[in-house]
Write a protein that holds these residues in place. Structure first.
Motif, short mmCIF file in Angstrom:
data_model
loop_
_atom_site.label_atom_id
_atom_site.label_comp_id
_atom_site.label_asym_id
_atom_site.label_seq_id
_atom_site.Cartn_x
_atom_site.Cartn_y
_atom_site.Cartn_z
N PHE A 35 0.69 -1.84 0.03
CA PHE A 35 0.21 0.23 -0.19
C PHE A 35 0.72 1.29 0.05
N SER A 36 0.79 2.19 -0.78
CA SER A 36 1.21 3.13 -0.76
C SER A 36 0.29 4.73 -1.47
N ASP A 37 -0.41 5.44 -0.77
CA ASP A 37 -1.65 6.63 -1.35
C ASP A 37 -0.38 7.97 -1.71
N ALA A 38 0.76 7.64 -1.77
CA ALA A 38 1.42 9.24 -1.49
C ALA A 38 1.31 9.60 -3.73
N ASN A 39 0.19 9.98 -3.71
CA ASN A 39 0.38 10.38 -5.52
C ASN A 39 1.83 10.31 -6.48
N GLY A 40 1.54 9.85 -7.37
CA GLY A 40 3.21 9.95 -7.77
C GLY A 40 4.24 9.08 -7.65
N ALA A 41 4.47 9.01 -6.41
CA ALA A 41 5.65 7.63 -5.51
C ALA A 41 5.68 6.62 -6.41
N PRO A 42 6.45 6.21 -6.65
CA PRO A 42 6.91 4.74 -7.80
C PRO A 42 6.92 3.88 -6.70
N THR A 43 5.64 2.60 -7.27
CA THR A 43 6.77 1.57 -6.83
C THR A 43 6.65 0.28 -7.12
N VAL A 44 8.14 -0.32 -7.16
CA VAL A 44 8.51 -1.49 -8.36
C VAL A 44 8.85 -2.82 -7.26
N ILE A 45 7.83 -4.00 -7.77
CA ILE A 45 7.63 -5.29 -7.64
C ILE A 45 8.53 -5.97 -8.94
N SER A 46 10.22 -6.42 -8.25
CA SER A 46 10.60 -6.91 -9.29
C SER A 46 10.98 -8.38 -8.86
N GLY A 47 10.64 -8.72 -6.84
CA GLY A 47 10.34 -9.71 -6.73
C GLY A 47 9.37 -10.94 -6.28
N ASN A 48 9.22 -12.47 -6.75
CA ASN A 48 7.86 -12.58 -6.75
C ASN A 48 7.11 -12.96 -5.15
N MET A 49 5.48 -13.16 -5.23
CA MET A 49 5.01 -12.68 -4.37
C MET A 49 4.22 -13.80 -4.60
N THR A 50 4.20 -15.25 -3.00
CA THR A 50 3.32 -15.59 -2.94
C THR A 50 2.66 -16.15 -1.93
N SER A 51 0.97 -15.92 -1.87
CA SER A 51 -0.02 -16.14 -1.40
C SER A 51 -0.21 -17.41 -0.16
N TYR A 52 0.14 -18.04 0.33
CA TYR A 52 -1.08 -19.70 0.37
C TYR A 52 -2.16 -19.17 1.25
N ASP A 57 -2.97 -8.09 -2.12
CA ASP A 57 -3.63 -6.55 -1.84
C ASP A 57 -2.43 -5.57 -3.00
N VAL A 58 -2.58 -5.14 -3.78
CA VAL A 58 -1.41 -3.87 -4.76
C VAL A 58 -2.38 -2.41 -4.67
N ASP A 59 -2.40 -1.41 -4.25
CA ASP A 59 -2.26 -0.34 -3.64
C ASP A 59 -2.05 0.54 -3.89
N VAL A 60 -1.36 1.58 -5.00
CA VAL A 60 -0.89 2.52 -4.87
C VAL A 60 -1.52 3.84 -5.64
N ALA A 61 -0.60 4.36 -5.98
CA ALA A 61 -1.04 5.72 -6.05
C ALA A 61 0.20 6.63 -7.22
N GLY A 62 1.05 5.27 -7.69
CA GLY A 62 2.27 6.23 -8.18
C GLY A 62 2.03 5.23 -9.67
N SER A 85 -2.25 11.16 -11.18
CA SER A 85 -0.78 12.01 -12.30
C SER A 85 -1.07 12.15 -13.65
N SER A 86 -0.71 12.89 -14.77
CA SER A 86 -0.86 12.47 -15.94
C SER A 86 0.66 11.83 -16.51
N GLY A 87 -0.11 10.92 -17.66
CA GLY A 87 1.09 10.20 -18.04
C GLY A 87 1.18 9.12 -16.80
N ASN A 88 0.53 8.62 -16.12
CA ASN A 88 0.47 7.50 -14.70
C ASN A 88 0.73 6.25 -15.62
N THR A 89 1.95 5.17 -14.96
CA THR A 89 1.64 4.26 -15.79
C THR A 89 1.70 2.67 -14.78
N THR A 90 1.26 1.74 -15.29
CA THR A 90 1.05 0.55 -14.41
C THR A 90 2.05 -0.63 -15.99
#
Length: 167
Positions: A35-52, A57-62, A85-90
């Motif tokens: 979770f990140s609610d900072a508009n424009g702040a980047p989030t990078v997930i390069s590791g694997n995530m596994t939930s058994y 839940d990934v909730d971001v604003a950048g 933000s203008s041009g925001n990309t996922t």
């Protein structure tokens, strides 16, 4: 065991390069929250995530980049980018697999982009992809229900097979 919560409540972003596992004892309790609610702040997930256990839940604003694989063996995977933000990309190049509902939203402006080259799979529910901006989408499979794709931007490119079973 239990839930893993990774939160940025200030103005900074999040980088996850290591693997994250929720519900390590596999008793069905515990998921993963990013979770990140900072508009424009980047989030990078390069590791694997596994939930058994519970959902991922990934909730971001950048800007959001997911190059690792996300797997929820017993529940949903939810990926929401609320950045305005203008041009925001996922960008999702990793594969995402959910036992349940697989829901990906890019809630940005018309100029935002949702680029998915990884494979999306739900093994027991449906897949929903929504982009308020442009969409590029790779392979999508729903093993038990349907696939819903909603695009409100100026461009939609389907670059892979979209398959729904028993719907």
């Amino acid at each position: 065991s239990g839930e893993v919560a990774i939160q940025a409540l200030g103005s900074g972003g999040i980088t996850i390069s290591g693997n994250v596992i929720g519900d390590t004892d596999k008793n069905g309790i515990g998921g993963i929250l990013v979770f990140s609610d900072a508009n424009g702040a980047p989030t990078v997930i390069s590791g694997n995530m596994t939930s058994y256990g519970d959902e991922i839940d990934v909730d971001v604003a950048g800007p959001l980049t997911i190059s690792g694989n996300l797997v929820a063996t017993n529940d949903d995977v939810l990926v929401y980018n609320f950045g305005t933000s203008s041009g925001n990309t996922t960008t999702i190049s990793g594969n995402i697999t959910a036992y349940g509902f697989l829901d990906i939203h890019n809630e940005g402006a018309l100029s935002s982009n949702l680029n998915i080259s990884g494979t999306l799979v739900s093994t027991d529910d449906y897949v929903h992809v929504l982009s308020n901006g442009n969409l590029q989408l790779g392979k999508v499979t729903s093993d038990n229900y349907g696939v819903d794709i909603d695009v409100y931007g100026l461009s939609s490119m389907l670059n892979g097979a979209v398959t729904a079973y028993d719907y």
